[in-house]
Design a protein around this motif. Structure first.
Motif, mmCIF file in Angstrom:
data_model
loop_
_atom_site.group_PDB
_atom_site.id
_atom_site.type_symbol
_atom_site.label_atom_id
_atom_site.label_comp_id
_atom_site.label_asym_id
_atom_site.label_seq_id
_atom_site.Cartn_x
_atom_site.Cartn_y
_atom_site.Cartn_z
ATOM 1 N N ARG A 163 12.495 -1.894 12.809
ATOM 2 C CA ARG A 163 11.539 -1.564 11.758
ATOM 3 C C ARG A 163 11.830 -0.183 11.181
ATOM 4 O O ARG A 163 12.254 0.719 11.906
ATOM 5 N N PRO A 164 11.586 -0.009 9.897
ATOM 6 C CA PRO A 164 11.799 1.317 9.296
ATOM 7 C C PRO A 164 10.681 2.273 9.711
ATOM 8 O O PRO A 164 9.590 1.826 10.096
ATOM 9 N N PRO A 165 10.917 3.570 9.646
ATOM 10 C CA PRO A 165 9.850 4.527 9.983
ATOM 11 C C PRO A 165 8.712 4.449 8.970
ATOM 12 O O PRO A 165 8.921 4.137 7.797
ATOM 13 N N GLU A 166 7.502 4.690 9.441
ATOM 14 C CA GLU A 166 6.331 4.581 8.569
ATOM 15 C C GLU A 166 6.401 5.556 7.400
ATOM 16 O O GLU A 166 5.933 5.233 6.303
ATOM 17 N N ASN A 167 6.999 6.738 7.614
ATOM 18 C CA ASN A 167 7.056 7.705 6.508
ATOM 19 C C ASN A 167 7.963 7.198 5.387
ATOM 20 O O ASN A 167 7.751 7.507 4.213
ATOM 21 N N ALA A 168 8.958 6.352 5.742
ATOM 22 C CA ALA A 168 9.813 5.763 4.715
ATOM 23 C C ALA A 168 9.036 4.737 3.906
ATOM 24 O O ALA A 168 9.181 4.642 2.682
ATOM 25 N N LEU A 169 8.201 3.967 4.571
ATOM 26 C CA LEU A 169 7.360 3.003 3.860
ATOM 27 C C LEU A 169 6.403 3.717 2.915
ATOM 28 O O LEU A 169 6.219 3.305 1.763
ATOM 29 N N GLU A 170 5.804 4.782 3.396
ATOM 30 C CA GLU A 170 4.878 5.557 2.564
ATOM 31 C C GLU A 170 5.585 6.151 1.353
ATOM 32 O O GLU A 170 5.065 6.132 0.237
ATOM 33 N N GLU A 171 6.788 6.681 1.586
ATOM 34 C CA GLU A 171 7.519 7.325 0.493
ATOM 35 C C GLU A 171 7.907 6.328 -0.586
ATOM 36 O O GLU A 171 7.782 6.615 -1.782
ATOM 37 N N VAL A 172 8.375 5.147 -0.196
ATOM 38 C CA VAL A 172 8.879 4.175 -1.167
ATOM 39 C C VAL A 172 7.767 3.331 -1.766
ATOM 40 O O VAL A 172 7.734 3.090 -2.981
ATOM 41 N N PHE A 173 6.814 2.890 -0.946
ATOM 42 C CA PHE A 173 5.810 1.927 -1.411
ATOM 43 C C PHE A 173 4.406 2.498 -1.526
ATOM 44 O O PHE A 173 3.513 1.845 -2.080
ATOM 45 N N GLY A 174 4.215 3.691 -0.973
ATOM 46 C CA GLY A 174 2.885 4.292 -1.031
ATOM 47 C C GLY A 174 1.902 3.656 -0.083
ATOM 48 O O GLY A 174 0.692 3.861 -0.195
ATOM 49 N N THR A 175 2.370 2.862 0.881
ATOM 50 C CA THR A 175 1.513 2.196 1.851
ATOM 51 C C THR A 175 2.362 1.739 3.017
ATOM 52 O O THR A 175 3.586 1.654 2.914
ATOM 53 N N THR A 176 1.705 1.450 4.130
ATOM 54 C CA THR A 176 2.399 0.850 5.274
ATOM 55 C C THR A 176 1.906 -0.575 5.509
ATOM 56 O O THR A 176 2.265 -1.187 6.513
ATOM 57 N N GLU A 177 1.095 -1.085 4.609
ATOM 58 C CA GLU A 177 0.522 -2.423 4.752
ATOM 59 C C GLU A 177 1.559 -3.490 4.380
ATOM 60 O O GLU A 177 1.978 -3.579 3.216
ATOM 61 N N PRO A 178 1.998 -4.297 5.353
ATOM 62 C CA PRO A 178 3.071 -5.263 5.087
ATOM 63 C C PRO A 178 2.777 -6.227 3.933
ATOM 64 O O PRO A 178 3.671 -6.516 3.126
ATOM 65 N N LEU A 179 1.565 -6.752 3.843
ATOM 66 C CA LEU A 179 1.264 -7.729 2.801
ATOM 67 C C LEU A 179 1.308 -7.139 1.398
ATOM 68 O O LEU A 179 1.412 -7.871 0.411
ATOM 69 N N GLU A 180 1.217 -5.827 1.302
ATOM 70 C CA GLU A 180 1.383 -5.161 0.006
ATOM 71 C C GLU A 180 2.859 -4.873 -0.273
ATOM 72 O O GLU A 180 3.292 -4.881 -1.423
ATOM 73 N N ILE A 181 3.614 -4.647 0.781
ATOM 74 C CA ILE A 181 5.022 -4.279 0.625
ATOM 75 C C ILE A 181 5.909 -5.501 0.423
ATOM 76 O O ILE A 181 6.854 -5.477 -0.376
ATOM 77 N N ILE A 182 5.616 -6.577 1.148
ATOM 78 C CA ILE A 182 6.487 -7.762 1.117
ATOM 79 C C ILE A 182 6.779 -8.253 -0.299
ATOM 80 O O ILE A 182 7.946 -8.494 -0.646
ATOM 81 N N PRO A 183 5.764 -8.427 -1.182
ATOM 82 C CA PRO A 183 6.088 -8.884 -2.545
ATOM 83 C C PRO A 183 6.997 -7.929 -3.304
ATOM 84 O O PRO A 183 7.863 -8.358 -4.076
ATOM 85 N N GLU A 184 6.843 -6.639 -3.065
ATOM 86 C CA GLU A 184 7.687 -5.669 -3.761
ATOM 87 C C GLU A 184 9.135 -5.774 -3.298
ATOM 88 O O GLU A 184 10.070 -5.655 -4.104
#
Length: 241
Positions: free
Chosen positions: A58-79
């Protein structure tokens, strides 16, 4: 959710990071086309975002925040699906192609008739053989409905074929009308119906012409072979593609 065996990987590489999600291939294509109307949780294999899905990293949470603005998978998956690429193995591609080929044959069989044989339906094996003779290859990355017209264009030099609907009047005798009409009326679009004074039922239905044999079989089944049917030939009732 779907099984891992059914899923493909959608991969997005950005900001020096890699993000992967596991999703149904048809749903992924629909999401990329912005016409997905289902429930995301029903078409993913994991409610998670990976750096490497095959290893479960899994990627680090700060990377998710930086790229997608959230760590919520269901919000990130479509993107990830929309912006990334769908990774399909050779086996997955072959399986998708085989499945969509079957769906295409089924769709054509349901709707197509032979105009040189009094609009008789084409059996599936004839459609199969004609597609093979025409050299038509189903695109596994395209919806089946988008390939029907191209398939018909390929088939026409090989076999006489036309997409039609047929309108049929059916009469069920009194002893079978009560239960039989309930099944008959669900077969296609019920144009009209009438209960006769003797208790018999008459219905007029429109349905894909390729389903005529199925309809007559149903009419015979629900009436113990006593149903009467007649094709309505009025041109206004027959839609040709």
């Amino acid at each position: 959710m779907i099984s891992l065996d059914e899923a493909v990987t959608a991969r997005l590489e950005t900001h020096g990071e890699r993000f992967e999600v596991l999703v149904d291939p048809d749903a992924a294509l629909s999401i990329k086309r912005d016409d997905f109307e289902g429930d995301l949780e029903d078409v993913i294999a994991a409610e998670d975002v990976f750096e490497n899905a095959s290893r479960g990293d899994r990627p680090p949470e700060n990377a998710l925040e930086e790229v997608f603005g959230t760590t919520e998978p269901l919000e990130i998956i479509p993107e990830v699906i929309e912006q990334g690429e769908i990774q399909i193995t050779a086996d997955q591609r072959r399986e998708m192609q085989e499945r969509k080929h079957r769906e295409l044959v089924q769709r054509i069989t349901r709707n197509a008739v032979n105009p040189q044989m009094d609009d008789a339906p084409h059996p599936p094996d004839r459609i199969e053989s004609a597609l093979e003779e025409a050299g038509f290859q189903v695109d596994p990355m395209e919806p089946v409905e988008n390939q029907v017209d191209d398939a018909l264009d390929a088939l026409r030099p090989v076999i006489p074929i036309r997409f039609d609907e047929v309108t049929v009047a059916v009469q069920l005798p009194p002893e079978h009308a009560g239960s039989g009409q309930a099944q008959i009326r669900e077969f296609g679009d019920l144009e009209s119906e009438e209960w006769q004074s003797d208790g018999s039922w008459v219905g007029v239905l429109t349905f894909p012409a390729g389903l005529q044999n199925d309809f007559y079989g149903l009419a015979n089944e629900v009436s113990s072979g006593e149903a009467e049917t007649r094709i309505i030939k009025d041109e206004d009732d027959i839609k040709t593609r």
